[in-house]
Design an enzyme around this catalytic site. Sequence first.
Site, PDB file in Angstrom:
ATOM      1  N   ALA A  68       0.856  -1.181   0.000  1.00  0.00           N
ATOM      2  CA  ALA A  68       0.000   0.000   0.000  1.00  0.00           C
ATOM      3  C   ALA A  68       0.893   1.232   0.000  1.00  0.00           C
ATOM      4  O   ALA A  68       2.008   1.205   0.531  1.00  0.00           O
ATOM      5  CB  ALA A  68      -0.877  -0.006   1.243  1.00  0.00           C
ATOM      6  N   GLY A 111       0.564  -5.199   0.639  1.00  0.00           N
ATOM      7  CA  GLY A 111      -0.562  -5.259  -0.292  1.00  0.00           C
ATOM      8  C   GLY A 111      -0.148  -5.785  -1.661  1.00  0.00           C
ATOM      9  O   GLY A 111      -0.984  -6.299  -2.407  1.00  0.00           O
ATOM     10  N   GLU A 114      -0.328  -9.427  -1.275  1.00  0.00           N
ATOM     11  CA  GLU A 114      -1.762  -9.778  -1.185  1.00  0.00           C
ATOM     12  C   GLU A 114      -2.405  -9.751  -2.567  1.00  0.00           C
ATOM     13  O   GLU A 114      -3.241 -10.599  -2.897  1.00  0.00           O
ATOM     14  CB  GLU A 114      -2.452  -8.804  -0.223  1.00  0.00           C
ATOM     15  N   GLU A 134       4.053  -5.429   7.064  1.00  0.00           N
ATOM     16  CA  GLU A 134       3.210  -4.395   7.668  1.00  0.00           C
ATOM     17  C   GLU A 134       3.522  -4.126   9.140  1.00  0.00           C
ATOM     18  O   GLU A 134       3.465  -2.986   9.595  1.00  0.00           O
ATOM     19  CB  GLU A 134       1.717  -4.766   7.523  1.00  0.00           C
TER      20      GLU A 134
HETATM   21  N1  CO8 Z   1       4.502   3.414  -0.199  1.00  0.00           N
HETATM   22  C1  CO8 Z   1       4.907   4.606  -0.703  1.00  0.00           C
HETATM   23  N2  CO8 Z   1       6.072   4.804  -1.329  1.00  0.00           N
HETATM   24  C2  CO8 Z   1       6.876   3.743  -1.477  1.00  0.00           C
HETATM   25  C3  CO8 Z   1       6.532   2.463  -0.976  1.00  0.00           C
HETATM   26  C4  CO8 Z   1       5.286   2.323  -0.310  1.00  0.00           C
HETATM   27  N3  CO8 Z   1       4.847   1.142   0.143  1.00  0.00           N
HETATM   28  N4  CO8 Z   1       7.539   1.622  -1.272  1.00  0.00           N
HETATM   29  C5  CO8 Z   1       8.475   2.338  -1.910  1.00  0.00           C
HETATM   30  N5  CO8 Z   1       8.078   3.628  -2.039  1.00  0.00           N
HETATM   31  C6  CO8 Z   1       8.788   4.746  -2.658  1.00  0.00           C
HETATM   32  C7  CO8 Z   1       9.871   5.295  -1.714  1.00  0.00           C
HETATM   33  O1  CO8 Z   1       9.299   6.198  -0.796  1.00  0.00           O
HETATM   34  C8  CO8 Z   1      10.805   5.954  -2.692  1.00  0.00           C
HETATM   35  O2  CO8 Z   1      10.265   7.208  -3.065  1.00  0.00           O
HETATM   36  P1  CO8 Z   1      11.251   8.510  -3.241  1.00  0.00           P
HETATM   37  O3  CO8 Z   1      12.121   8.141  -4.403  1.00  0.00           O
HETATM   38  O4  CO8 Z   1      10.275   9.594  -3.532  1.00  0.00           O
HETATM   39  O5  CO8 Z   1      11.993   8.634  -1.963  1.00  0.00           O
HETATM   40  C9  CO8 Z   1      10.720   5.042  -3.932  1.00  0.00           C
HETATM   41  O6  CO8 Z   1       9.518   4.307  -3.793  1.00  0.00           O
HETATM   42  C10 CO8 Z   1      11.858   4.048  -4.004  1.00  0.00           C
HETATM   43  O7  CO8 Z   1      11.922   3.357  -2.759  1.00  0.00           O
HETATM   44  P2  CO8 Z   1      13.308   3.033  -2.040  1.00  0.00           P
HETATM   45  O8  CO8 Z   1      14.266   4.156  -2.256  1.00  0.00           O
HETATM   46  O9  CO8 Z   1      12.993   2.655  -0.630  1.00  0.00           O
HETATM   47  O10 CO8 Z   1      13.756   1.790  -2.931  1.00  0.00           O
HETATM   48  P3  CO8 Z   1      14.630   0.532  -2.520  1.00  0.00           P
HETATM   49  O11 CO8 Z   1      14.827  -0.234  -3.781  1.00  0.00           O
HETATM   50  O12 CO8 Z   1      15.822   0.945  -1.731  1.00  0.00           O
HETATM   51  O13 CO8 Z   1      13.695  -0.338  -1.523  1.00  0.00           O
HETATM   52  C11 CO8 Z   1      11.646  -1.394  -0.830  1.00  0.00           C
HETATM   53  C12 CO8 Z   1      12.520  -0.917  -2.012  1.00  0.00           C
HETATM   54  C13 CO8 Z   1      12.365  -2.498  -0.076  1.00  0.00           C
HETATM   55  C14 CO8 Z   1      10.368  -1.942  -1.474  1.00  0.00           C
HETATM   56  C15 CO8 Z   1      11.358  -0.231   0.130  1.00  0.00           C
HETATM   57  O14 CO8 Z   1      10.906   0.875  -0.634  1.00  0.00           O
HETATM   58  C16 CO8 Z   1      10.295  -0.537   1.155  1.00  0.00           C
HETATM   59  O15 CO8 Z   1      10.596  -1.165   2.158  1.00  0.00           O
HETATM   60  N6  CO8 Z   1       9.039  -0.085   0.939  1.00  0.00           N
HETATM   61  C17 CO8 Z   1       7.967  -0.224   1.885  1.00  0.00           C
HETATM   62  C18 CO8 Z   1       7.466  -1.647   1.898  1.00  0.00           C
HETATM   63  C19 CO8 Z   1       6.307  -1.805   2.871  1.00  0.00           C
HETATM   64  O16 CO8 Z   1       6.419  -1.550   4.057  1.00  0.00           O
HETATM   65  N7  CO8 Z   1       5.162  -2.274   2.361  1.00  0.00           N
HETATM   66  C20 CO8 Z   1       3.998  -2.521   3.176  1.00  0.00           C
HETATM   67  C21 CO8 Z   1       3.129  -1.307   3.152  1.00  0.00           C
HETATM   68  S1  CO8 Z   1       1.707  -1.511   4.217  1.00  0.00           S
HETATM   69  C22 CO8 Z   1       0.643  -2.451   3.320  1.00  0.00           C
HETATM   70  O17 CO8 Z   1       0.909  -2.878   2.232  1.00  0.00           O
HETATM   71  C23 CO8 Z   1      -0.690  -2.725   3.976  1.00  0.00           C
HETATM   72  C24 CO8 Z   1      -1.586  -3.505   3.022  1.00  0.00           C
HETATM   73  C25 CO8 Z   1      -2.971  -3.443   3.531  1.00  0.00           C
HETATM   74  C26 CO8 Z   1      -3.914  -3.480   2.369  1.00  0.00           C
HETATM   75  C27 CO8 Z   1      -5.219  -2.955   2.742  1.00  0.00           C
HETATM   76  C28 CO8 Z   1      -5.525  -1.724   1.948  1.00  0.00           C
HETATM   77  C29 CO8 Z   1      -6.567  -0.896   2.571  1.00  0.00           C
END
Ligand code: CO8
Length: 260
Positions: A68, A111, A114, A134
């Site tokens: 998400a 997500g 999922e 999450e």
């Molecule tokens: N949300 C928003 N932005 C994101 C997300 C995210 N989940 N993941 C990556 N980005 C963005 C970063 O903020 C970054 O943006 P910017 O360049 O503007 O700074 C860009 O993408 C690149 O990200 P990274 O620099 O972090 O890239 P890396 O290659 O170093 O790392 C990762 C990639 C490992 C994927 C890392 O970005 C990460 O850990 N992301 C978050 C992952 C996460 O926690 N996901 C779970 C989110 S919660 C969820 O999914 C709940 C689901 C419930 C569903 C129900 C819906 C109602």
Amino acid sequence: MSNTEAPVLTERPESGIAVVRINRPKARNALNMATRRALADAFTALAEDGEIRAIVLTGDDQAFAAGADLKEFVDADPIEVAKRRVERLWGAISGTPQPIVAAVSGYALGGGLELAMMADIIVAGETAQLGQPEVRVGIMPGAGGTQRLTRAVGKFHAMRLCLLGKPISATEAFQIGLVSQVVPDEEVFETAMKMAKTIAGLPPLATQAVKESVLQAENGSLESGLALERKAFQLLFASKDKSEGMTAFLEKRKPSFTGE
Ligand code: CO8
């Protein structure tokens, strides 16, 4: 918005096959509301398209989807989150009658995983990482991560993934039953397309009945699942494709399926 900026792109590379591509590469294909709506719209349209017999769902090389979009979650309160009614959007995807093959490269997290689990087959690249992180940001899976995942891999793997929040490799995901096949990264899309092509060449009444019956195994009791399977099996004996498929086999020729 030009097409290349749309959060979801739908392509029809071959007859009978649609490719749905998540297109937010700069945000690692994080699922914001616009993307979720676009996904739901794409799958709703494809579900109604009798020409489409198999769908490939994919992202890009770096990410299938990194979960998400946390920018839309960071300040949200429970009422706002509930009012988004995201389950209706997910339902449009999981309710698709045609088989869906997810082609997963890079990250499939939260997500994103999922979403992949709403597909029917998952092909993953060898460097893909899959997980339910999450808890690390103070929430929990909210779109099937505690349910579809548990049904796929069992309690103890699901608990480990959801409680520790640590992603696992594609190889480990394969070993625990979370993905269908692991292939070299550069072959992910091609492998998914090949599977879609095979499915698209088979009688759609039969492939869709298989999908409905297998999904029922996750939903209800064994008895109700067996009853649905039996009825679906019996119903297929009314199809022209059944007569054609069996006659062609017995006549030692290639069948020609019409979808009837
Ligand atoms: N949300 C928003 N932005 C994101 C997300 C995210 N989940 N993941 C990556 N980005 C963005 C970063 O903020 C970054 O943006 P910017 O360049 O503007 O700074 C860009 O993408 C690149 O990200 P990274 O620099 O972090 O890239 P890396 O290659 O170093 O790392 C990762 C990639 C490992 C994927 C890392 O970005 C990460 O850990 N992301 C978050 C992952 C996460 O926690 N996901 C779970 C989110 S919660 C969820 O999914 C709940 C689901 C419930 C569903 C129900 C819906 C109602």
